[in-house]
Design a protein around this motif. Structure first.
Motif, PDB file in Angstrom:
ATOM      1  N   ASN A  39      41.666  48.434  31.469  1.00 61.58           N
ATOM      2  CA  ASN A  39      42.392  49.319  32.383  1.00 61.58           C
ATOM      3  C   ASN A  39      43.679  48.608  32.818  1.00 61.58           C
ATOM      4  OD1 ASN A  39      43.338  50.583  34.758  1.00 61.58           O
ATOM      5  ND2 ASN A  39      41.305  51.387  35.200  1.00 61.58           N
ATOM      6  N   ARG A  40      44.792  49.024  32.261  1.00 60.08           N
ATOM      7  CA  ARG A  40      46.074  48.339  32.493  1.00 60.08           C
ATOM      8  C   ARG A  40      46.416  48.214  33.975  1.00 60.08           C
ATOM      9  NH1 ARG A  40      51.764  49.892  29.589  1.00 60.08           N
ATOM     10  NH2 ARG A  40      52.961  48.251  30.578  1.00 60.08           N
ATOM     11  N   GLU A  41      46.297  49.301  34.712  1.00 61.73           N
ATOM     12  CA  GLU A  41      46.638  49.280  36.129  1.00 61.73           C
ATOM     13  C   GLU A  41      45.703  48.373  36.925  1.00 61.73           C
ATOM     14  OE1 GLU A  41      47.057  53.126  37.887  1.00 61.73           O
ATOM     15  OE2 GLU A  41      48.360  53.832  36.281  1.00 61.73           O
ATOM     16  N   ALA A  42      44.411  48.474  36.659  1.00 58.38           N
ATOM     17  CA  ALA A  42      43.430  47.671  37.396  1.00 58.38           C
ATOM     18  C   ALA A  42      43.588  46.187  37.059  1.00 58.38           C
ATOM     19  CB  ALA A  42      42.012  48.143  37.089  1.00 58.38           C
ATOM     20  N   PHE A  43      43.815  45.878  35.785  1.00 58.25           N
ATOM     21  CA  PHE A  43      43.989  44.482  35.388  1.00 58.25           C
ATOM     22  C   PHE A  43      45.235  43.896  36.049  1.00 58.25           C
ATOM     23  CE2 PHE A  43      45.565  41.180  32.435  1.00 58.25           C
ATOM     24  CZ  PHE A  43      44.500  40.298  32.542  1.00 58.25           C
ATOM     25  N   GLY A  44      46.336  44.643  36.010  1.00 56.19           N
ATOM     26  CA  GLY A  44      47.568  44.180  36.642  1.00 56.19           C
ATOM     27  C   GLY A  44      47.405  43.974  38.141  1.00 56.19           C
ATOM     28  N   ALA A  45      46.712  44.901  38.787  1.00 58.74           N
ATOM     29  CA  ALA A  45      46.482  44.788  40.231  1.00 58.74           C
ATOM     30  C   ALA A  45      45.604  43.582  40.546  1.00 58.74           C
ATOM     31  CB  ALA A  45      45.841  46.065  40.765  1.00 58.74           C
ATOM     32  N   THR A  46      44.623  43.326  39.705  1.00 53.27           N
ATOM     33  CA  THR A  46      43.738  42.173  39.908  1.00 53.27           C
ATOM     34  C   THR A  46      44.527  40.873  39.800  1.00 53.27           C
ATOM     35  OG1 THR A  46      41.824  43.367  39.057  1.00 53.27           O
ATOM     36  CG2 THR A  46      41.706  40.973  39.007  1.00 53.27           C
ATOM     37  N   VAL A  47      45.315  40.754  38.755  1.00 53.89           N
ATOM     38  CA  VAL A  47      46.123  39.543  38.566  1.00 53.89           C
ATOM     39  C   VAL A  47      47.099  39.377  39.728  1.00 53.89           C
ATOM     40  CG1 VAL A  47      47.862  38.431  37.109  1.00 53.89           C
ATOM     41  CG2 VAL A  47      45.865  39.511  36.066  1.00 53.89           C
ATOM     42  N   ASN A  48      47.758  40.451  40.128  1.00 55.75           N
ATOM     43  CA  ASN A  48      48.710  40.369  41.234  1.00 55.75           C
ATOM     44  C   ASN A  48      48.041  39.933  42.531  1.00 55.75           C
ATOM     45  OD1 ASN A  48      50.900  41.105  39.665  1.00 55.75           O
ATOM     46  ND2 ASN A  48      50.692  43.279  40.144  1.00 55.75           N
ATOM     47  N   ARG A  49      46.845  40.438  42.807  1.00 55.54           N
ATOM     48  CA  ARG A  49      46.128  40.047  44.024  1.00 55.54           C
ATOM     49  C   ARG A  49      45.749  38.568  43.976  1.00 55.54           C
ATOM     50  NH1 ARG A  49      44.155  44.379  47.253  1.00 55.54           N
ATOM     51  NH2 ARG A  49      42.593  42.984  48.122  1.00 55.54           N
ATOM     52  N   MET A  50      45.345  38.090  42.813  1.00 58.56           N
ATOM     53  CA  MET A  50      44.963  36.691  42.685  1.00 58.56           C
ATOM     54  C   MET A  50      46.186  35.780  42.784  1.00 58.56           C
ATOM     55  SD  MET A  50      42.075  37.146  39.709  1.00 58.56           S
ATOM     56  CE  MET A  50      41.650  35.436  39.587  1.00 58.56           C
ATOM     57  N   VAL A  51      47.298  36.200  42.216  1.00 64.26           N
ATOM     58  CA  VAL A  51      48.524  35.398  42.205  1.00 64.26           C
ATOM     59  C   VAL A  51      49.122  35.269  43.610  1.00 64.26           C
ATOM     60  CG1 VAL A  51      50.940  35.511  41.450  1.00 64.26           C
ATOM     61  CG2 VAL A  51      49.106  35.741  39.789  1.00 64.26           C
ATOM     62  N   GLU A  52      49.027  36.308  44.404  1.00 63.89           N
ATOM     63  CA  GLU A  52      49.632  36.284  45.738  1.00 63.89           C
ATOM     64  C   GLU A  52      49.135  35.109  46.572  1.00 63.89           C
ATOM     65  OE1 GLU A  52      52.297  37.809  46.958  1.00 63.89           O
ATOM     66  OE2 GLU A  52      52.400  38.536  44.899  1.00 63.89           O
ATOM     67  N   ARG A  53      47.905  34.710  46.380  1.00 69.41           N
ATOM     68  CA  ARG A  53      47.328  33.588  47.123  1.00 69.41           C
ATOM     69  C   ARG A  53      48.078  32.283  46.841  1.00 69.41           C
ATOM     70  NH1 ARG A  53      46.399  29.242  48.338  1.00 69.41           N
ATOM     71  NH2 ARG A  53      44.492  28.201  48.901  1.00 69.41           N
ATOM     72  N   PHE A  54      48.633  32.159  45.634  1.00 71.53           N
ATOM     73  CA  PHE A  54      49.233  30.899  45.198  1.00 71.53           C
ATOM     74  C   PHE A  54      50.757  30.935  45.077  1.00 71.53           C
ATOM     75  CE2 PHE A  54      44.922  31.134  43.516  1.00 71.53           C
ATOM     76  CZ  PHE A  54      44.387  30.000  44.096  1.00 71.53           C
ATOM     77  N   ARG A  55      51.362  32.105  45.242  1.00 68.16           N
ATOM     78  CA  ARG A  55      52.817  32.207  45.077  1.00 68.16           C
ATOM     79  C   ARG A  55      53.517  31.288  46.082  1.00 68.16           C
ATOM     80  NH1 ARG A  55      55.124  35.247  41.788  1.00 68.16           N
ATOM     81  NH2 ARG A  55      53.622  36.942  41.742  1.00 68.16           N
ATOM     82  N   GLY A  56      54.423  30.484  45.591  1.00 69.90           N
ATOM     83  CA  GLY A  56      55.145  29.556  46.442  1.00 69.90           C
ATOM     84  C   GLY A  56      54.532  28.169  46.512  1.00 69.90           C
TER      85      GLY A  56
END
Length: 76
Positions: A32-49
């Motif tokens: 699921n393209r949208e769900a996969f992208g949303a999952t990755v984005n949620r996980m990445v936000e924790r570490f951005r910066g």
């Protein structure tokens, strides 16, 4: 995408591999393209910066998610 919506994209297989245990098949999330992208984005936000040099993904699902996260964080 809300967590409740993401959970719906993961197939639950009851009583596998034995009675009383539920297996969660994330291949349906990966498809699921949208769900996969949303999952990755949620996980990445924790570490951005954060100063990260590399990510390691442990086991098959981790390889897929860590690679996508590394790409999103500009590490790949």
């Amino acid at each position: 995408m809300l967590v409740s919506e993401l959970k719906k994209s993961i197939r639950e297989v009851p009583d596998f591999p034995k009675a009383g245990i539920n297996f969660y098949d994330v291949s349906t999330l990966f498809r699921n393209r949208e769900a996969f992208g949303a999952t990755v984005n949620r996980m990445v936000e924790r570490f951005r910066g954060d100063p990260i040099d590399a990510l390691a993904g442990i086991e098959a699902r981790g390889f897929v998610l860590a690679g996508a996260m590394a790409y999103a964080l500009g590490l790949a």
